[in-house]
Design an enzyme around this catalytic site. Structure first.
Site, PDB file in Angstrom:
ATOM      1  N   HIS A   1      -6.218  -0.351  -9.580  1.00  0.00           N
ATOM      2  CA  HIS A   1      -5.896  -1.707 -10.005  1.00  0.00           C
ATOM      3  C   HIS A   1      -5.180  -1.829 -10.876  1.00  0.00           C
ATOM      4  CE1 HIS A   1      -8.841  -4.468  -7.151  1.00  0.00           C
ATOM      5  NE2 HIS A   1      -9.739  -3.371  -7.254  1.00  0.00           N
TER       6      HIS A   1
ATOM      7  N   HIS B   1      -8.289   2.995  -4.276  1.00  0.00           N
ATOM      8  CA  HIS B   1      -7.027   2.736  -4.938  1.00  0.00           C
ATOM      9  C   HIS B   1      -7.242   1.918  -6.221  1.00  0.00           C
ATOM     10  CE1 HIS B   1     -10.230  -0.670  -3.575  1.00  0.00           C
ATOM     11  NE2 HIS B   1      -9.642  -1.607  -4.123  1.00  0.00           N
TER      12      HIS B   1
HETATM   13  P1  5GP Z   1     -11.295  -3.739  -4.416  1.00  0.00           P
HETATM   14  O1  5GP Z   1     -12.734  -4.893  -5.270  1.00  0.00           O
HETATM   15  O2  5GP Z   1     -12.140  -2.583  -3.521  1.00  0.00           O
HETATM   16  O3  5GP Z   1     -11.653  -2.585  -6.071  1.00  0.00           O
HETATM   17  O4  5GP Z   1     -10.677  -4.382  -4.396  1.00  0.00           O
HETATM   18  C1  5GP Z   1      -9.865  -4.561  -3.401  1.00  0.00           C
HETATM   19  C2  5GP Z   1      -8.601  -5.188  -3.478  1.00  0.00           C
HETATM   20  O5  5GP Z   1      -8.112  -5.558  -2.426  1.00  0.00           O
HETATM   21  C3  5GP Z   1      -9.368  -6.269  -3.595  1.00  0.00           C
HETATM   22  O6  5GP Z   1      -8.461  -7.023  -4.493  1.00  0.00           O
HETATM   23  C4  5GP Z   1      -8.462  -7.283  -3.079  1.00  0.00           C
HETATM   24  O7  5GP Z   1      -7.803  -8.923  -3.039  1.00  0.00           O
HETATM   25  C5  5GP Z   1      -7.277  -6.616  -1.677  1.00  0.00           C
HETATM   26  N1  5GP Z   1      -7.196  -6.283  -0.285  1.00  0.00           N
HETATM   27  C6  5GP Z   1      -7.793  -6.592  -0.050  1.00  0.00           C
HETATM   28  N2  5GP Z   1      -7.911  -6.487   1.459  1.00  0.00           N
HETATM   29  C7  5GP Z   1      -6.161  -6.450   1.192  1.00  0.00           C
HETATM   30  C8  5GP Z   1      -5.019  -6.440   1.783  1.00  0.00           C
HETATM   31  O8  5GP Z   1      -5.198  -6.370   2.902  1.00  0.00           O
HETATM   32  N3  5GP Z   1      -4.073  -6.095   1.978  1.00  0.00           N
HETATM   33  C9  5GP Z   1      -3.883  -6.111   0.332  1.00  0.00           C
HETATM   34  N4  5GP Z   1      -2.800  -6.032   0.002  1.00  0.00           N
HETATM   35  N5  5GP Z   1      -4.697  -6.097  -0.294  1.00  0.00           N
HETATM   36  C10 5GP Z   1      -5.961  -6.314  -0.014  1.00  0.00           C
END
Ligand code: 5GP
Ligand code: ZN
Length: 135
Positions: free
Chosen positions: A101, A99
């Site tokens: 951001h 993903h």
């Molecule tokens: P990472 O730390 O893996 O780069 O980012 C994961 C992101 O996904 C975090 O910012 C977290 O808030 C978001 N996130 C985790 N679970 C969910 C979910 O079920 N729905 C949404 N919309 N965001 C999520």
């Protein structure tokens, strides 16, 4: 992929606040936003991270991120914007489905997304360059 929350969100099986969708991507609002409008570009196909995602899909994610960023600049009036993409636990990745951001930034928003610079010597930088380049 079975059990992957972002696969379920990207396919629409789990509802989300979607701000963009096409055949290959869905862009959703992050549940724990750094700032107002913080969004995630999700490929609909499952790739764990940068190492797995095909170049073409990566380029598509960047293009979708750019489109969403332009919209946010216009509609939210953000003062700046970070594109962030984490790979592996050590880098802060918590959901193992690629993903991107898209984080709108506002003057004095209190967030700290940038790193703390270190001070390697010129010799250390040369050694690091050589280490990266060695076969
Ligand atoms: P990472 O730390 O893996 O780069 O980012 C994961 C992101 O996904 C975090 O910012 C977290 O808030 C978001 N996130 C985790 N679970 C969910 C979910 O079920 N729905 C949404 N919309 N965001 C999520
Ligand atoms: Zn997935």
């Amino acid at each position: 992929m079975d059990g992957c929350i972002f696969c379920k969100i990207a396919s629409g099986e789990i509802p989300s606040n979607t701000i963009y969708e096409d055949d290959d991507f869905r862009v959703i609002l992050d549940l724990g936003p750094a700032t107002k409008g913080h969004a995630l570009v999700l490929p609909k196909a499952h790739y764990a991270d940068l190492f797995e995602i095909p170049e073409e899909t990566l380029a598509g994610a960047a293009a979708v991120g750019k489109k969403v960023a332009a919209t946010m600049k216009k509609t939210l009036g953000c003062d700046g914007l970070n594109l962030v993409q984490n790979n592996g636990e050590a880098a802060g990745q918590t959901v193992m489905h690629f993903h991107l951001h898209v984080i709108p930034r506002y003057k004095n928003d209190g967030q700290h997304i940038l790193w703390k610079p270190t001070s390697p010597t010129p010799e250390e930088l040369v050694a690091i360059r050589d280490e990266i380049l060695k076969g």
